[in-house]
Design a protein around this motif. Structure first.
Motif, mmCIF file in Angstrom:
data_model
loop_
_atom_site.group_PDB
_atom_site.id
_atom_site.type_symbol
_atom_site.label_atom_id
_atom_site.label_comp_id
_atom_site.label_asym_id
_atom_site.label_seq_id
_atom_site.Cartn_x
_atom_site.Cartn_y
_atom_site.Cartn_z
ATOM 1 N N VAL A 179 -1.222 -5.341 -8.233
ATOM 2 C CA VAL A 179 -2.562 -4.761 -8.294
ATOM 3 C C VAL A 179 -3.307 -5.114 -7.019
ATOM 4 O O VAL A 179 -3.310 -6.268 -6.586
ATOM 5 N N ARG A 180 -3.923 -4.118 -6.422
ATOM 6 C CA ARG A 180 -4.727 -4.331 -5.217
ATOM 7 C C ARG A 180 -6.201 -4.374 -5.599
ATOM 8 O O ARG A 180 -6.718 -3.458 -6.245
ATOM 9 N N ARG A 181 -6.854 -5.457 -5.232
ATOM 10 C CA ARG A 181 -8.296 -5.575 -5.414
ATOM 11 C C ARG A 181 -8.929 -5.879 -4.067
ATOM 12 O O ARG A 181 -8.236 -6.126 -3.077
ATOM 13 N N ASP B 175 0.833 -1.206 0.000
ATOM 14 C CA ASP B 175 0.000 0.000 0.000
ATOM 15 C C ASP B 175 0.869 1.257 0.000
ATOM 16 O O ASP B 175 0.536 2.252 -0.661
ATOM 17 N N TYR C 126 -4.283 -9.188 -3.301
ATOM 18 C CA TYR C 126 -3.276 -8.590 -4.181
ATOM 19 C C TYR C 126 -2.921 -9.574 -5.296
ATOM 20 O O TYR C 126 -2.886 -10.784 -5.092
ATOM 21 N N ILE D 214 2.178 1.773 -3.479
ATOM 22 C CA ILE D 214 1.131 2.292 -4.356
ATOM 23 C C ILE D 214 0.914 3.777 -4.111
ATOM 24 O O ILE D 214 0.775 4.571 -5.058
ATOM 25 N N ASP E 98 -7.257 7.532 -5.999
ATOM 26 C CA ASP E 98 -7.206 6.236 -5.330
ATOM 27 C C ASP E 98 -6.563 5.220 -6.267
ATOM 28 O O ASP E 98 -7.243 4.383 -6.860
ATOM 29 N N SER E 99 -5.248 5.299 -6.414
ATOM 30 C CA SER E 99 -4.543 4.333 -7.261
ATOM 31 C C SER E 99 -4.560 2.959 -6.608
ATOM 32 O O SER E 99 -4.587 2.832 -5.380
ATOM 33 N N ARG E 100 -4.513 1.923 -7.463
ATOM 34 C CA ARG E 100 -4.596 0.561 -6.946
ATOM 35 C C ARG E 100 -3.475 -0.321 -7.467
ATOM 36 O O ARG E 100 -3.543 -1.542 -7.333
ATOM 37 N N SER E 101 -2.453 0.263 -8.049
ATOM 38 C CA SER E 101 -1.379 -0.561 -8.590
ATOM 39 C C SER E 101 -0.063 0.212 -8.579
ATOM 40 O O SER E 101 -0.048 1.448 -8.594
#
Length: 413
Positions: free
Chosen positions: A156-158, A19, A162, A22, A103-106
């Motif tokens: 990538v965070r989902r 996190d 991850y 990211i 809010d980036s996720r990667s």
């Protein structure tokens, strides 16, 4: 170039480190974009020089791998180029001015900052963020590809965990087709698509089926106290339901596109402006649920894989024009049967699909060894007489033939 994705097994300390990586990547991107906005006219060289200044100024930026910071700058560079290209080409509507990420996720690494285990089931990130070694879970196997072909690695965070994605620079392997016929596709909301042979692919309506459970999960969020763990867990349950629907849409579009390209040498489809269509507040949810853009994207991919020619045609008057005599028969959306004074009676979407195929042929010519004969349906294993587009108008005869769907397994993304 294709992407292999693995589920990563992470510890709590590792998830905190990911996190942080990211957030740092997002910070670099937003700072570089702000620098470009405040200094109009600067080029790519100045953006990378500013990235170097950020690494010297902030220790947490320096802790992130330098190639990961460069990847963030490349994202800004692509957004700027896309904006100016849209302006130059006079794209209607908004031109896509670069915006800040909230809010980036990667986070993306290039060719350094990571190392694969010899078994290629574990990966170690060696920068100072402290991610360390991650165990990889997945059915796709990269043992046959040398490490030199891996050009990008992305975390990538989902909502369900991850994932680690590997971008491998290889060409898709050509596969043989099962048929060499031609087909026109008319997408819709009643059916996912109708082809020029009279076959209708059912619309799965994944969101509509899951809507009751999604609304229930959403109400559970508001019943929890703000700032508490129970509210956060309820939000995760709600997000996972949306993620499941998204994955169902993507897999369905992929499977159907593969079937179409595998069974046909020439595919014509509508070039729809989906962004404009979703502005209709009455149909926006249904249009988003059917996932036309995903279907088109996979059609173009599998066209290369199976050496199939795909052609996008404008949808103007394809529903109103008679596919037999060419006359315009005005009808509203509620009218589902095309009836012409020449005697042609067809289902509305089938008539449109025939017109789409004829319009595509008029611009590209005949394609395939069976251009005017009997063709196969888009459903693998079904055969039907294909409607004619001869100069002399005649009423097409469509004969429905029963068929059974075949399950397909594939490895490529």
């Amino acid at each position: 170039m294709f992407v292999l994705e693995y589920k990563a097994v992470v510890k709590k300390s590792q998830s905190t480190a990911i996190d942080e990586a990211i957030r740092t990547s997002q910070f670099v991107r937003n700072k570089v974009l702000r620098y470009w906005i405040d200094n109009r006219g600067i080029g790519k060289k100045e953006l990378y020089q500013y990235n170097t200044q950020l690494r010297a100024e902030f220790d947490f930026v320096k802790d992130l791998n330098s190639h990961a910071c460069q990847a963030s700058v490349e994202n800004v560079e692509r957004a700027i180029k896309r904006f100016f290209d849209n302006c130059k080409n006079k794209k209607p509507g908004k031109k896509g001015y670069p915006r800040f990420k909230k809010d980036s996720r990667s986070v993306e690494y290039k060719t350094s900052g990571w190392k694969l285990h010899p078994s290629k089931r574990r990966i170690t990130f060696s920068d100072k963020k402290g991610i360390g070694e991650l165990k990889l879970l997945g059915k796709w196997d990269i043992h046959t590809y040398p490490i030199e072909l891996i050009k990008r690695v992305r975390i990538v965070r989902r909502v369900d965990g991850y994932y680690v994605q590997f971008c491998v620079k290889v060409d898709a392997i050509q596969e043989p087709r099962t048929g060499d016929s031609e087909v026109g596709l008319d997408v819709g909301l009643e059916y996912f698509y109708s082809d020029s042979n009279g076959y209708h692919e059912e619309n799965p309506r994944f969101l509509r089926k899951a809507e009751k459970a999604i609304k229930h999960a959403q109400r559970r969020i508001y019943s929890k106290e703000k700032g508490k763990n129970n509210r956060r867990k309820a939000s995760w349950r709600y997000a996972r339901k949306h993620l499941k629907v998204s994955r169902q849409r993507e897999e369905h579009a992929k499977r159907i596109a593969r079937n179409v390209c595998k069974a046909n040498a020439f595919v014509a489809y509508e070039e729809l402006n989906v962004r404009g269509l979703v502005r209709n507040r009455r149909l926006a949810k249904s249009i988003s649920d059917v996932a036309w853009n995903s279907f088109r994207r996979w059609l173009e991919y599998f066209a290369v894989k199976f050496n199939t020619q795909v052609v996008a045609v404008p949808p103007h008057y394809t529903s109103q024009k008679c596919s037999s005599c060419g006359n315009i028969v005005n009808k509203g959306l509620s009218t589902r049967t095309h009836t012409c004074k020449c005697g042609c009676v067809l289902q509305r979407d089938v008539n449109a699909a025939i017109n789409i195929l004829c319009k595509a042929k008029s611009t590209t010519g005949q394609v395939g060894s069976n251009a005017w004969g009997v063709g196969t349906s888009t459903l693998v294993g079904a055969t039907q007489p294909i409607a004619s587009c001869d100069v002399e108008p005649r009423i097409p005869r469509l004969i429905a033939v029963g068929s059974v769907k075949k399950s397909l397994t594939y490895k490529w993304l």
